[in-house]
Design an enzyme around this catalytic site. Sequence first.
Site, mmCIF file in Angstrom:
data_model
loop_
_atom_site.group_PDB
_atom_site.id
_atom_site.type_symbol
_atom_site.label_atom_id
_atom_site.label_comp_id
_atom_site.label_asym_id
_atom_site.label_seq_id
_atom_site.Cartn_x
_atom_site.Cartn_y
_atom_site.Cartn_z
ATOM 1 C CG ASP A 39 -2.365 -0.116 28.909
ATOM 2 O OD1 ASP A 39 -1.637 -0.561 29.786
ATOM 3 O OD2 ASP A 39 -2.058 0.813 28.125
ATOM 4 C CE LYS A 48 0.027 2.521 33.590
ATOM 5 N NZ LYS A 48 1.344 3.150 33.497
ATOM 6 C CG MET A 56 -5.616 10.534 29.546
ATOM 7 S SD MET A 56 -4.130 10.248 30.487
ATOM 8 C CE MET A 56 -2.874 10.674 29.286
HETATM 9 N N1 SAH Z 1 -1.281 5.457 23.854
HETATM 10 C C1 SAH Z 1 -2.631 5.886 23.630
HETATM 11 C C2 SAH Z 1 -3.070 6.964 24.590
HETATM 12 C C3 SAH Z 1 -3.090 6.555 26.029
HETATM 13 S S1 SAH Z 1 -3.667 7.815 27.068
HETATM 14 C C4 SAH Z 1 -2.807 6.313 22.184
HETATM 15 O O1 SAH Z 1 -1.805 6.420 21.454
HETATM 16 O O2 SAH Z 1 -3.934 6.538 21.752
HETATM 17 C C5 SAH Z 1 -5.353 7.384 27.276
HETATM 18 C C6 SAH Z 1 -6.255 8.354 26.550
HETATM 19 O O3 SAH Z 1 -6.256 8.023 25.164
HETATM 20 C C7 SAH Z 1 -7.707 8.290 26.949
HETATM 21 O O4 SAH Z 1 -7.958 9.053 28.107
HETATM 22 C C8 SAH Z 1 -8.363 8.900 25.737
HETATM 23 O O5 SAH Z 1 -8.221 10.294 25.733
HETATM 24 C C9 SAH Z 1 -7.493 8.381 24.626
HETATM 25 N N2 SAH Z 1 -8.063 7.164 23.998
HETATM 26 C C10 SAH Z 1 -7.541 5.932 23.976
HETATM 27 N N3 SAH Z 1 -8.300 5.102 23.209
HETATM 28 C C11 SAH Z 1 -9.330 5.846 22.762
HETATM 29 C C12 SAH Z 1 -10.445 5.583 21.916
HETATM 30 N N4 SAH Z 1 -10.655 4.382 21.383
HETATM 31 N N5 SAH Z 1 -11.322 6.600 21.655
HETATM 32 C C13 SAH Z 1 -11.113 7.813 22.168
HETATM 33 N N6 SAH Z 1 -10.089 8.116 22.971
HETATM 34 C C14 SAH Z 1 -9.189 7.162 23.254
#
Ligand code: SAH
Length: 464
Positions: free
Chosen positions: A249, A271, A384
Site C-alpha cells: 500500500d 489506494k 480516514m
Molecule cells: N489498516 C490500517 C488502516 C488503513 S485505513 C490500520 O490498521 O491502521 C487508512 C487510514 O489509516 C488513514 O486514512 C489514516 O486515518 C490511518 N492511518 C494509517 N497510518 C497512519 C499513521 N501512521 N498515522 C496516522 N494515521 C494513520
Amino acid sequence: MQHFPIYLNLSDRPVLLAGNGEMALAKLRLLAKTPARITVIAPCPEPSLVALVAEIGATLLRRAPEATDLQGAALAYAATGDANEDARLARLARAAGVLVNIVDNLEGSDFITPAIVDRAPVTIAIGTEGAAPVLARAIKTDLEERLPVTLGTLARAGKLFRHAAEALPQGRARRDFWADYYFSSGPQVLEEAGAELLDHALHALLQDHLNSAPKSGRVDLVGAGPGAPDMMTLRARSLLDRADVVIHDGLVTPEILELARREALFIPVGKQGFGPSTPQEDITALMISHAREGAHVVRLKGGDPSIFGRLDEETAALTEAGITWAVTPGITTASAAAAAIGSSLTRRGRNQALHLLTAQDVAGLAEQDWQALSRPGSVAAIYMGKRAARFVQGRLLMHGADATMPVTIVSNASRPDQRIIATRLDSLATDLADATPDGPAILLMGLAPAAARNALPGLIAEYA
Ligand code: SAH
C-alpha cells in the site's frame, strides 16, 4: 551517501603506505590481509615497522616518497603523522591519478577505510562518513559477537560449490538450497563433523533439493504497522526477509520496504483516500498470478490488515483460486496513536467499548450510530477522518455530544514527522483546518493527551 562503499580487488596491485608509528602499523596489518603488493615508505622506520614489513613480505623504502613511487598504484595511504608530509604524498598521489587516504583526515582523503568485520570471504564494512566512529566501533563489536567465526569457512566452501548449485533452477529453488546450507545443514556439519566434510555435505544437500518437488506459492497478508520499522512484528520482518514479491500500500513507509530482500519484486498498489489507486480486482489478480508461479507473495498493508484493509475481499479471492494464505497482524493506527499521546483506549468507568470507525465508505461519508458515539465517555478512533472532520463534528453535536469533548488528531503516528493536535469537539474542524497536518491522520474522539505528558516540553507538538 557521499562515500560510496565498494570492494576493491587488490590481487597483485601495488599499494603504497607512507608513514611510521602506530597508525602506519595498524594500516599495514590491515593491508596485509589482502594480496596487494605493499610498499612502505619511511625514511627512518621504527624496528616494529621493519619487523612487520619483513614478516608480511612487503617492500621497504628508507627515504621520502617520490613521484615515481606512485606510478600504477591502486591506492596510497599517508600515515606519517606530519600534516605537511601527508599533504605532500597526497599531492603526488593525485598527480599520478591515485586515490589517497590520509589517516584520520577525512577532508584531505579521497576514500576512507571502514571498520571491518572479517569473516573472509564474508567481510562487512561499516562506515559513518566520519560522523560517528564510536558508533561504527559499537556496530563492529556487536557484529563480531553475533557472527560465528565459522562463517568464513562456510562461505569458502559455498563459493567453491556455486557452480554445482546451478543444477537447481535460478530463483527460489536455489535460494532455498543456500538458505538451508548457511543457516541449517552447513553449521550443523561444521559442528558435528568438521570442515573437511562440508563439500560432501553440500553434494548430499544438493541431491535432496534436486529430488524435492518444487514448492508451491503462497500469500501472506501482513500488517506493517503504523510506519516505524521497529513497530513491525518479528514475524512480519521475517516474512519480508523471504518474500519474492511484495505488494504494498501507499501507507507502507520506505524504511519498512528497505527491510525486504533487495531482489524481491516490489509492486506498489497505492489506494489512498482520494489519490490514484489500483482497482481491487487488479491487486487480487496480481497476488494470484505470482503465487501460481510459485512465488512467496507478501501483501503488505499499513497498520493491521484486518482493520479497514479490505482483507476479506482478498482472502476470499485467494481461497477461490486455491492459494494458501495466512494473515500476520500489525499494530493498528489507533493503538499507535493512543501510545503517542500516552492514553488508554479503554478505561474502567469511562468507556467499556471502543469504536473503530471509518469516516468514508464506498458511498462517501459514512453514517454511524451517532447517538451511541455522542454519549459521555464514548471513545472512537476515526480512520480516514481528515476530510470528514466537519461532517463528524456536525453529526455528533447534532446528537447531543458535549461540545467540550476532547479530540486528539494524530498524523504520521510513530513516524519521525508525527504530529499531535489536541482540541475539542466544537473547534475540531477549524483547528484541523488551521493545522493542516500532512500525511495520514487519525481522529481520537473522547481522548486527550495524558496530563503527565503535557508537562514535558517537546513531546506534544501542539496542545491547545
Ligand atoms: N489498516 C490500517 C488502516 C488503513 S485505513 C490500520 O490498521 O491502521 C487508512 C487510514 O489509516 C488513514 O486514512 C489514516 O486515518 C490511518 N492511518 C494509517 N497510518 C497512519 C499513521 N501512521 N498515522 C496516522 N494515521 C494513520
